[in-house]
Design a protein around this motif. Structure first.
Motif, PDB file in Angstrom:
ATOM      1  N   CYS A 107     -22.526  15.839 -33.563  1.00  0.00           N
ATOM      2  CA  CYS A 107     -21.575  15.889 -34.589  1.00  0.00           C
ATOM      3  C   CYS A 107     -21.949  14.883 -35.927  1.00  0.00           C
ATOM      4  O   CYS A 107     -22.122  15.016 -36.962  1.00  0.00           O
ATOM      5  CB  CYS A 107     -20.144  15.484 -34.482  1.00  0.00           C
TER       6      CYS A 107
ATOM      7  N   LEU B 140     -21.927  24.429 -31.260  1.00  0.00           N
ATOM      8  CA  LEU B 140     -21.823  24.829 -32.529  1.00  0.00           C
ATOM      9  C   LEU B 140     -20.332  25.003 -33.337  1.00  0.00           C
ATOM     10  O   LEU B 140     -20.060  24.388 -34.102  1.00  0.00           O
ATOM     11  CB  LEU B 140     -22.378  26.186 -32.942  1.00  0.00           C
TER      12      LEU B 140
ATOM     13  N   ALA C 136     -18.816  21.097 -33.259  1.00  0.00           N
ATOM     14  CA  ALA C 136     -19.246  20.398 -34.183  1.00  0.00           C
ATOM     15  C   ALA C 136     -18.865  21.055 -35.492  1.00  0.00           C
ATOM     16  O   ALA C 136     -18.256  20.046 -36.338  1.00  0.00           O
ATOM     17  CB  ALA C 136     -20.970  20.630 -34.140  1.00  0.00           C
TER      18      ALA C 136
ATOM     19  N   ARG D  22     -16.572  18.745 -37.793  1.00  0.00           N
ATOM     20  CA  ARG D  22     -16.861  18.085 -39.190  1.00  0.00           C
ATOM     21  C   ARG D  22     -15.952  18.807 -40.107  1.00  0.00           C
ATOM     22  O   ARG D  22     -15.656  17.852 -41.197  1.00  0.00           O
ATOM     23  CB  ARG D  22     -18.311  18.676 -39.299  1.00  0.00           C
TER      24      ARG D  22
ATOM     25  N   TRP E 233     -19.859  27.399 -38.422  1.00  0.00           N
ATOM     26  CA  TRP E 233     -20.983  26.634 -38.289  1.00  0.00           C
ATOM     27  C   TRP E 233     -22.188  26.927 -39.148  1.00  0.00           C
ATOM     28  O   TRP E 233     -23.100  26.037 -39.670  1.00  0.00           O
ATOM     29  CB  TRP E 233     -21.640  26.738 -36.599  1.00  0.00           C
TER      30      TRP E 233
ATOM     31  N   CYS F   3     -22.931  23.483 -40.195  1.00  0.00           N
ATOM     32  CA  CYS F   3     -23.947  23.036 -38.963  1.00  0.00           C
ATOM     33  C   CYS F   3     -25.259  23.386 -39.227  1.00  0.00           C
ATOM     34  O   CYS F   3     -26.007  24.059 -38.418  1.00  0.00           O
ATOM     35  CB  CYS F   3     -23.527  23.423 -37.681  1.00  0.00           C
TER      36      CYS F   3
END
Ligand SMILES: [Zn+2]
Ligand SMILES: [Zn+2]
Length: 280
Positions: free
Chosen positions: A62, A89, A92, A96, A134, A138
């Motif tokens: 992350c 995924l 994270a 975030r 994501w 991500c």
């Protein structure tokens, strides 16, 4: 209390059933005889999946708090996946989003919607998260084929571990040796989202734009994650406990990796971030 837009609730029967089953299996450990190796094995697994989560999923994936060989990253993340906490995924992306909108509208699991919501409610509610988030949050992980495989087969590592342990130790050993440490870790990590953002616990050291708090006992249970106000003050830091008495096994493990030459570019807090002295 900040006003928030209520999400469209969509309770997931599948996730609720999964949670009921794994918690029931963990509780059943207290009604079954424990083999002699059960306690050390349960403690060892708890620490392993805890380090996989705090060091691998959180600090590395992350926040990119340090760099390491790809096999170390995959090993840490795979061990973390034994807890069935979704895929890297999605984990994270959700995390975030939490750091992008901490404790305001848009934060997926803030206790501004209530303590229970922050602890487990958001997990049981499919309406709280976006499976495609994501793609926005991500992009650095978007090309990783293993992580995409884990989106489709997010329970894969857990199922493989259950089958292997069941066949080698016997199925009656699973509640104490596997499900109890897994569920205990799940609750510890949920407490980071609930307890460590709830004004009734711990204290604030840094004037961050959120409700994050340092809570020593979550720091112990969640292997350093409880120093959450420190974390929000400098999310990219590999070190969450910023002074010697803030117990942070995740940081000790990263130092071990660094000593073995397996972790480089390790980020630590400085006076600029509010640390008393530059941390090593
Ligand atoms: Zn937080
Ligand atoms: Zn974080």
């Amino acid at each position: 209390m900040t006003s928030v837009t209520a999400p469209r609730h969509r309770l997931s029967p599948v996730i609720i059933a999964y949670m009921v089953v794994v918690h029931a299996l963990a509780l059943s450990a207290f009604f079954l005889p424990w083999p002699p190796y059960a306690l050390p094995m349960a403690l060892g697994l708890y620490v392993a999946i805890g380090l996989g989560t705090t060091v691998g999923l959180h600090r590395l994936i992350c926040h990119r708090a340090f760099k390491c060989p790809r096999w170390v990253e995959y090993a840490l993340v795979t061990v973390a996946m034994l807890t069935g906490q979704g895929s890297p995924l999605l984990w994270a992306a959700n995390h975030r989003i939490h750091h992008a909108h901490p404790d305001v509208d848009g934060d997926i699991h803030s206790p501004i919607r209530g303590f229970w919501w922050a602890h487990m409610g958001w997990i049981l509610d499919e309406g709280s998260t976006d499976e495609q988030a994501w793609r926005t949050y991500c992009k650095d992980l978007a090309d990783d084929r293993y992580y995409h495989w884990l989106v489709r087969f997010r329970l894969g590592p857990q199922v493989i571990a259950v089958v292997v342990l069941g066949l080698t130790l016997g199925w009656s050993a699973l509640p104490a040796c596997f499900f109890l440490p897994v569920v205990a870790w799940m609750q510890s990590t949920y407490a980071v989202n609930s307890v460590c953002h709830w004004k009734g616990f711990g204290y604030r050291k840094h004037d961050t734009r959120d409700l994050s708090r340092n809570v020593w006992w979550v720091g112990v249970l969640a292997l350093g994650e409880g120093w959450h106000n420190n974390h929000h003050a400098y999310p990219a830091s590999a070190r969450h406990g910023w002074v010697w008495w803030q117990f942070d096994p995740g940081w000790l493990f990263i130092r071990l990796l660094r000593g073995l030459g397996l972790a480089t570019d390790v980020k630590v807090p400085s006076r600029r971030h509010g640390a008393r002295s530059p941390a090593a």
